[in-house]
Enzyme design. Structure first.
Site, PDB file in Angstrom:
ATOM      1  CE  LYS A  82       6.911  -8.963  20.304  1.00 40.99           C
ATOM      2  NZ  LYS A  82       7.170 -10.286  19.721  1.00 40.99           N
ATOM      3  CB  CYS A 127      12.193 -14.601  15.678  1.00 44.50           C
ATOM      4  SG  CYS A 127      11.557 -15.696  14.400  1.00 44.50           S
ATOM      5  CD  GLN A 155      10.330  -6.951  15.735  1.00 41.83           C
ATOM      6  OE1 GLN A 155       9.944  -7.709  14.847  1.00 41.83           O
ATOM      7  NE2 GLN A 155      10.083  -7.155  17.014  1.00 41.83           N
ATOM      8  CG  ASN A 185       3.434 -10.154  23.223  1.00 39.93           C
ATOM      9  OD1 ASN A 185       4.276 -10.901  22.719  1.00 39.93           O
ATOM     10  ND2 ASN A 185       2.238 -10.012  22.702  1.00 39.93           N
ATOM     11  N   GLY A 186       1.509 -11.626  25.238  1.00 42.33           N
ATOM     12  CA  GLY A 186       1.239 -13.069  25.262  1.00 42.33           C
ATOM     13  C   GLY A 186      -0.151 -13.383  25.755  1.00 42.33           C
ATOM     14  CG  ASP A 187      -1.538 -16.783  25.902  1.00 43.45           C
ATOM     15  OD1 ASP A 187      -1.370 -16.971  24.682  1.00 43.45           O
ATOM     16  OD2 ASP A 187      -1.198 -17.603  26.776  1.00 43.45           O
ATOM     17  N   PRO A 189       4.265  -6.671  16.404  1.00 38.74           N
ATOM     18  CG  PRO A 189       6.579  -6.851  16.686  1.00 38.74           C
ATOM     19  CD  PRO A 189       5.319  -6.531  17.421  1.00 38.74           C
TER      20      PRO A 189
HETATM   21  C1  LIG Z   1       1.958 -14.796  12.295  1.00 40.09           C
HETATM   22  C2  LIG Z   1       2.882 -14.241  13.337  1.00 40.09           C
HETATM   23  C3  LIG Z   1       3.978 -13.490  12.956  1.00 40.09           C
HETATM   24  C4  LIG Z   1       4.834 -12.943  13.911  1.00 40.09           C
HETATM   25  N1  LIG Z   1       5.865 -12.149  13.502  1.00 40.09           N
HETATM   26  C5  LIG Z   1       6.612 -11.495  14.444  1.00 40.09           C
HETATM   27  C6  LIG Z   1       7.557 -10.501  14.067  1.00 40.09           C
HETATM   28  O1  LIG Z   1       7.744 -10.185  12.889  1.00 40.09           O
HETATM   29  N2  LIG Z   1       8.259  -9.906  15.068  1.00 40.09           N
HETATM   30  C7  LIG Z   1       8.068 -10.195  16.393  1.00 40.09           C
HETATM   31  O2  LIG Z   1       8.718  -9.611  17.267  1.00 40.09           O
HETATM   32  N3  LIG Z   1       7.174 -11.123  16.770  1.00 40.09           N
HETATM   33  C8  LIG Z   1       6.423 -11.745  15.843  1.00 40.09           C
HETATM   34  N4  LIG Z   1       5.446 -12.598  16.236  1.00 40.09           N
HETATM   35  C9  LIG Z   1       5.186 -12.779  17.682  1.00 40.09           C
HETATM   36  C10 LIG Z   1       4.144 -11.759  18.181  1.00 40.09           C
HETATM   37  O3  LIG Z   1       4.604 -10.439  18.044  1.00 40.09           O
HETATM   38  C11 LIG Z   1       3.781 -12.020  19.644  1.00 40.09           C
HETATM   39  O4  LIG Z   1       4.923 -11.857  20.420  1.00 40.09           O
HETATM   40  C12 LIG Z   1       3.220 -13.417  19.864  1.00 40.09           C
HETATM   41  O5  LIG Z   1       2.259 -13.750  18.883  1.00 40.09           O
HETATM   42  C13 LIG Z   1       2.588 -13.540  21.262  1.00 40.09           C
HETATM   43  O6  LIG Z   1       1.528 -12.637  21.417  1.00 40.09           O
HETATM   44  P1  LIG Z   1      -0.023 -13.105  21.277  1.00 40.09           P
HETATM   45  O7  LIG Z   1      -0.222 -14.233  22.238  1.00 40.09           O
HETATM   46  O8  LIG Z   1      -0.800 -11.850  21.629  1.00 40.09           O
HETATM   47  O9  LIG Z   1      -0.201 -13.545  19.861  1.00 40.09           O
HETATM   48  C14 LIG Z   1       4.604 -13.188  15.293  1.00 40.09           C
HETATM   49  C15 LIG Z   1       3.517 -13.950  15.670  1.00 40.09           C
HETATM   50  C16 LIG Z   1       2.650 -14.474  14.729  1.00 40.09           C
HETATM   51  C17 LIG Z   1       1.464 -15.281  15.179  1.00 40.09           C
END
Ligand SMILES: Cc1cc2nc3c(=O)[nH]c(=O)nc-3n(C[C@H](O)[C@H](O)[C@H](O)COP(=O)(O)O)c2cc1C
Length: 322
Positions: A139, A100, A70, A200-202, A16
């Site tokens: 999450k 968040c 969510q 999740n992450g990176d 999300p």
């Molecule tokens: C622009 C942006 C908006 C996000 N909005 C949400 C959100 O609405 N809900 C949520 O659980 N995480 C949100 N996240 C976090 C991501 O879901 C994810 O946990 C985080 O980017 C780490 O994963 P990644 O390294 O694959 O980006 C957001 C991240 C970004 C970059």
């Protein structure tokens, strides 16, 4: 990975992301192989007050299934009421955002603030589980900061509270999106729960997905990596099946998908709300394309999708002339 009506072997899911994972982007990622998607997070307080913008965010289409709506909030009674409302929108599950990092949210006791108040975290999860027949998932992050990693307690607690799956962004709140995600925790979390675990992450490449699955997690969630490369889902599926990497999409394919995505966003949200937030997607579609500086600055200026599409066509013609 099994919970509720969901039964997918090693799912690769779209994270999300606020102002990113709207219906148009979810559909694009689904088509490119995402196994499961989520809406952008939506405030429970806004939902129970029928704020039109919030209600729009949780509208889903059949093509997107399986999809989770969510929500976030720090008050159990409001979360309970919002969960009841959500049933009529028909998602496959409800996900609770407990990660968040953003200051305003945390100040209101929402998102990652729950990591500092585990009794309230538990009440919030229990209240949503109690309110709905839909499966509820959570999450979250590892903890508030490096000195307070609470994820093992949180994992046990959310399972006890009735959550059907857990997603862990392997960073702390104080890291926000900085530093490296610590996947080492996934193996430890897996040992203390029996519900599915989504890591999740990176994740930025098919190899990353393979490595994350090797930690034992049941699903892998991709966030920013999907903005930078929506083809990542397709490329990963191919890699996991064959051990070989697909060639990257051609310039023509990149621009065709970008135009299709933009057109869908405008159809669903109108010119203004379709075009302006779309700007963050250009970087992904133009990744690896040489000599895009002028094109990019035009795209950042233009506000009408027809002009944007014409500009892309012009760029493509220039490129094919040489
Ligand atoms: C622009 C942006 C908006 C996000 N909005 C949400 C959100 O609405 N809900 C949520 O659980 N995480 C949100 N996240 C976090 C991501 O879901 C994810 O946990 C985080 O980017 C780490 O994963 P990644 O390294 O694959 O980006 C957001 C991240 C970004 C970059």
């Amino acid at each position: 990975m099994k919970f509720g009506s969901i039964d997918i072997d090693r799912p690769i899911v779209l994270a999300p992301m606020e102002d990113v994972t709207d219906t148009a982007f979810r559909l694009i990622c689904k088509r490119l192989g995402a196994d499961m998607v989520y809406t952008e997070f939506t405030s429970c307080e806004a939902l129970i007050r029928d704020i039109p913008r919030a209600l729009k965010k949780i509208k889903i289409t059949e093509e997107e299934r399986p999809i989770g709506i969510q929500i976030f909030g720090g008050v159990d009674a409001s979360m309970e009421e919002a969960a009841k409302r959500i049933e009529e929108f028909g998602p496959d599950f409800i996900d609770i955002n407990c990660g968040c990092w953003v200051k305003n949210h945390v100040a209101r006791g929402e998102g990652a603030a729950l990591l500092k108040d585990l009794p309230n975290f538990e009440r919030v999860v229990q209240s949503v589980v109690k309110a709905t027949r839909l499966p509820v998932t959570v999450k979250t992050r590892l903890g508030w900061d490096a000195q307070s990693i609470v994820i093992l307690d949180v994992a046990r607690m959310v399972e006890q509270a009735g959550a059907k799956a857990l997603t862990v962004h392997c960073r702390t709140r104080s890291q926000a999106h900085r530093g490296e995600a610590d996947w080492g925790w996934l193996e430890k979390i897996k040992k203390v729960i029996s519900i599915p675990l989504i890591g999740n992450g990176d994740i930025n490449s098919p190899e990353d997905v393979k490595r994350m699955f090797e930690t034992g997690c049941d699903g892998v969630m991709i966030g920013r990596g999907a903005i930078h490369n929506p083809w990542l889902f397709q490329q990963t599926k191919h890699f996991l099946k064959t051990g070989t990497l697909l060639p990257p999409p051609t310039l023509k394919e990149k621009i065709a998908l970008c135009i299709e995505h933009l057109t869908m966003a405008v159809e669903l949200k109108g010119q203004r709300d379709g075009v302006l937030p779309f700007r963050k997607h250009y970087v992904g579609y133009l990744k690896g394309v040489p000599h895009v500086a002028h094109l990019r600055s035009d795209l950042m200026r233009l506000t009408d999708s027809r002009q944007i599409i014409d500009r892309f066509q012009e760029f493509l013609e220039e490129k094919t002339l040489f």
